[in-house]
Design an enzyme around this catalytic site. Structure first.
Site, PDB file in Angstrom:
ATOM      1  N   HIS A 192       0.770  -1.141  -0.032  1.00 14.57           N
ATOM      2  CA  HIS A 192      -0.056   0.049  -0.128  1.00 14.57           C
ATOM      3  C   HIS A 192       0.877   1.551   0.042  1.00 14.57           C
ATOM      4  CE1 HIS A 192      -3.533  -2.300   0.291  1.00 14.57           C
ATOM      5  NE2 HIS A 192      -3.146  -2.785   1.474  1.00 14.57           N
ATOM      6  N   CYS A 241      -3.868  -7.944   8.143  1.00 12.77           N
ATOM      7  CA  CYS A 241      -2.807  -7.299   7.409  1.00 12.77           C
ATOM      8  C   CYS A 241      -1.621  -7.757   8.063  1.00 12.77           C
ATOM      9  CB  CYS A 241      -2.797  -5.914   7.369  1.00 12.77           C
ATOM     10  SG  CYS A 241      -4.034  -5.069   6.126  1.00 12.77           S
TER      11      CYS A 241
END
Lengths: 280, 231
Positions: A192, A241
């Site tokens: 990300h 995550c």
């Protein structure tokens, strides 16, 4: 009398604005798509179609009932609790969290603040199932959290950075975001970061924290996860995550969790929240 | 490591002292004085991040599949530190250190680098199972640990792979199955920083995630002329 008025005012506001009189989460998402044509936002036409019938919306409605009902050993509702914008104010509260709370001297997120309200105002014990059960659409937590979040749908993320602790936590969260660690040397930024925007993990298009108009969807939680058939929280996403990164478990409600949430919310600043969102 | 630890300890001591003072002066605010937390605003963001990770942020005592704990996983080694500090754009000096350290880390199979079974390699390349720890622990007794290749690479044409890494479709066809190619592929799988300092590719051999036999199967999938990757 004043107390009664204070309770009544936000209630009236809720009644007027609930049921998405202005725009639905789907409207917000389609607005972003019209503006950006982002391959991240458009990757699942099915999700864009289904978001208007998201089961999480019902989870939120149930949460509204729970929020207003007298509950717990003290038999009071949550309407006197402070989510950052004053007692009982839920409209716009979720997009301004995490933030600093003087009553705990901590930076807290929505989930932590709900726990605080249930344990201090309503008198629930910390290990009461109503407080302890955090995951799944059937939990009080997810219902109440989704209700409060829905009241910020379409509003721009705007977490305050006026208290020094808010700045410190946001900056530490950025450090954590870029910190490489664990068996696979990953950081949050691996998937990300600035270089990851619109790249794919298998078929999934990634969003980057440096592209706020994508990032707002990434951080719009609670969201209904189609693959899991449950509404999930921001903390649940962060936990997942780190699990995928092969580190180990980040602790629920920890300051490390608040730091990550502070950074990721700040990174979406100014972009409209999609609440509740629907994800794969 | 030592440098970082002592610097961190000094910072911690300083903030602890400040927190103590604040606690004494605080008086009635029970929330602030009850937990003698250091003053986060007096730490650098890096000090605070490390503090949060190692003081309550993670389940550090949790045992991992490799026989250590989460604390070990969260502790950065030299390469992780340099790549974090430089945000994956290492200085020329760091490049030298990283490449040298990565090369020195590589252990080669006894009897040379050989190709295994491309069919097993195909399954491993697709699988993302293994080493996840926390609320769910991957049980290695139930399934073989996968190689995660498809998450980032297109390899065969029958499945959709990611594009974080380069496409490896036809890899063996274009490079040939020579000793030189096999050595290069083995080294990249084992520790890719030996060629690409601060790459995002995990050090699959160095970390112990892929054992020698698994690496041989994945290599066969990439290099064997019979593998569908090269058809």
């Amino acid at each position: 009398m004043i107390r009664k008025l204070l309770v009544a005012m936000p209630l009236a506001a809720v009644m007027v604005t609930s049921a998405y009189a202005e725009q639905t989460p789907g409207d917000v998402l389609r607005g972003l798509i019209d503006r950006t044509q982002s391959p991240y936002l458009t990757q699942s036409p099915q999700n864009v179609q289904m978001i208007d019938d998201s089961p999480a919306i019902w989870t939120g409605y149930e949460g509204g009932d729970l929020f207003k009902a007298p509950r717990g050993p003290n038999n009071v509702s949550m309407e006197s609790c402070d989510f950052g914008k004053g007692p009982g104010v839920v409209k716009g509260a979720a997009v301004e969290l995490p933030r600093y709370f003087a009553d705990t001297n901590k930076v807290m997120d929505l989930e932590g603040r709900i726990v605080h309200c249930m344990t201090t105002v309503q008198g629930f014990a910390k290990d009461d199932p109503a407080v302890r059960t955090r995951h799944g659409s059937n939990s009080d937590m997810m219902k109440i959290m989704t209700y409060i979040a829905m009241e910020s749908n379409g509003m721009p993320w705007n977490p305050p950075l006026s208290h020094p602790l808010e700045v410190a936590m946001r900056d530490a969260g950025e450090e954590m975001f870029f910190r490489r660690q664990g068996l696979m040397d990953f950081s949050c930024a691996t998937c990300h970061g600035p270089d990851a925007s619109h790249k794919r993990i298998r078929a999934s298009v990634m969003s980057s924290s440096s592209v706020p108009s994508d990032w707002t969807k990434s951080i719009s939680w609670p969201a209904f996860r189609v693959g899991q058939q449950h509404a999930r929280s921001p903390q649940n996403r962060v936990r997942g995550c780190y699990w995928q990164m092969r580190t180990g478990q980040i602790r629920q409600d920890s300051d490390a969790m608040m730091a990550i949430l502070s950074y990721w919310t700040d990174a979406a600043r100014g972009q409209p929240a999609i609440l509740p969102d629907m994800k794969r | 490591m030592l440098m970082k630890k002592s610097r961190f300890a000094a910072g911690l001591a300083a903030v602890a002292a400040i927190a103590l003072l604040a606690g004494c002066a605080g008086g009635t605010d029970t929330a602030a004085s009850a937990d003698a937390k250091p003053d986060y605003t007096k730490m650098t963001s890096k000090e605070l991040a490390d503090h949060l990770i190692f003081n309550g942020g993670f389940n550090l005592a949790h045992e991992t599949q490799e026989g250590t704990t989460v604390a070990a996983r969260m502790t950065q080694d030299n390469i992780q530190k340099m790549c974090t500090e430089s945000r994956n754009k290492p200085t020329p000096e760091q490049v030298g250190k990283i490449v040298a350290e990565a090369r020195a880390s590589i252990k080669y199979p006894e009897g040379g680098i050989k190709l295994g079974d491309w069919k097993k390699g195909r399954d491993l390349a697709w699988s993302g199972f293994g080493y996840r720890a926390g609320h769910n622990n991957d049980n290695h007794a139930s399934r073989e640990v996968g190689a995660n290749c498809y998450n980032c690479h297109q390899i065969g044409t029958d499945r959709t792979g990611g594009n974080f890494g380069p496409s490896l479709t036809g890899y063996g066809k274009t490079r040939g199955n020579t000793e030189g190619t096999r050595k290069f592929v083995y080294e990249v799988i084992y520790n890719a920083h030996s060629y690409f300092p601060c790459t995002i590719m995990p050090r699959m051999g160095y970390s112990g995630m892929l054992k020698e036999e698994s690496i041989s199967h994945v290599m066969a999938y990439l290099l064997d002329p019979e593998s569908p990757v090269n058809k």
